[in-house]
Enzyme design. Sequence first.
Site, mmCIF file in Angstrom:
data_model
loop_
_atom_site.group_PDB
_atom_site.id
_atom_site.type_symbol
_atom_site.label_atom_id
_atom_site.label_comp_id
_atom_site.label_asym_id
_atom_site.label_seq_id
_atom_site.Cartn_x
_atom_site.Cartn_y
_atom_site.Cartn_z
ATOM 1 N N GLY A 53 0.773 -1.237 0.000
ATOM 2 C CA GLY A 53 0.000 0.000 0.000
ATOM 3 C C GLY A 53 0.804 1.286 0.000
ATOM 4 C CB SER A 54 4.261 2.265 -0.914
ATOM 5 O OG SER A 54 4.360 1.788 -2.235
ATOM 6 C CG ASN A 55 1.613 3.208 -5.742
ATOM 7 O OD1 ASN A 55 1.893 4.198 -6.424
ATOM 8 N ND2 ASN A 55 2.325 2.087 -5.778
ATOM 9 C CG ASP B 48 -2.284 -5.148 -17.242
ATOM 10 O OD1 ASP B 48 -2.750 -4.473 -16.311
ATOM 11 O OD2 ASP B 48 -1.417 -6.018 -17.077
ATOM 12 C CG HIS C 248 1.234 -2.700 -15.619
ATOM 13 N ND1 HIS C 248 0.767 -3.890 -15.090
ATOM 14 C CD2 HIS C 248 2.299 -3.016 -16.394
ATOM 15 C CE1 HIS C 248 1.529 -4.877 -15.530
ATOM 16 N NE2 HIS C 248 2.456 -4.379 -16.328
HETATM 17 C C1 GRF Z 1 3.018 -1.110 -7.641
HETATM 18 O O1 GRF Z 1 4.266 -1.369 -8.195
HETATM 19 C C2 GRF Z 1 1.993 -0.941 -8.715
HETATM 20 O O2 GRF Z 1 2.521 -0.460 -9.904
HETATM 21 C C3 GRF Z 1 1.488 -2.335 -8.936
HETATM 22 O O3 GRF Z 1 1.523 -2.926 -7.661
HETATM 23 C C4 GRF Z 1 2.505 -2.305 -6.859
HETATM 24 C C5 GRF Z 1 1.856 -1.918 -5.567
HETATM 25 O O4 GRF Z 1 2.779 -1.501 -4.599
HETATM 26 N N1 GRF Z 1 0.219 -2.340 -9.592
HETATM 27 P P1 GRF Z 1 2.265 -0.881 -3.231
HETATM 28 O O5 GRF Z 1 1.363 -1.916 -2.560
HETATM 29 O O6 GRF Z 1 1.518 0.369 -3.560
HETATM 30 O O7 GRF Z 1 3.471 -0.615 -2.404
#
Ligand code: GRF
Length: 203
Positions: A27-29, A158, A117
């Site tokens: 969940g870093s994003n 995708d 992606h």
């Molecule tokens: C990211 O690299 C995103 O591009 C992909 O999954 C990963 C998720 O990473 N779809 P995080 O859980 O947000 O750290």
Amino acid sequence: MGSKSQKSLHCNYLNMKKIAILASGSGSNAENIIRFFQHHPNIQVDSVWSNKQDAFVLERAERLKVEAHYFSREEFISTDNLIIEFKKREIDLIVLAGFLLLLPQKFVREFLVVNIHPALLPSYGGKGMYGAHVHNAVIDNKESESGITIHLVDEVYDHGKVLLQAKCAVEPQDTPETLAQKIHKLEMEHFPHTIEALLSGSA
Ligand code: GRF
């Protein structure tokens, strides 16, 4: 003056666009997106949803005081519970941020959905192409560049309209781990801004 500011606050509240984030992992994003929109005048993260009960994304959301919910794969695929819930919450955009289940078509028909992606689609996309698998394949094929693709989600994996691609060089000394770091940096930099542009009608 007091009443004027109250009025504009009220208007902003009415215009608020709501995001629901779906994620399966760290969940870093999701965290980056939550932080970015924390004090945004028109866009808010309403809630975070995961198909993994122990996904770290749920903890991150709770720490940031955002509602965090778990749902089972069965509930997701075989019922309309989530769709009903998102409609009730008046969700404007579903953000897939490392979400590993294929989204049932009914979601795409009901909501605007965006995904990130970790490669330059259409290369390195499709079934099984997620996380380290993507970076391993890029390194194995000795590509000279990789990057991220932020795209709308349609009924094919995708596949939907590309909103943004950002590239990074892949050097001969790069490993899947160092490439993942470069990709992570691009994700942190671009995903929230692209979501903002999409919801503001400028993407
Ligand atoms: C990211 O690299 C995103 O591009 C992909 O999954 C990963 C998720 O990473 N779809 P995080 O859980 O947000 O750290």
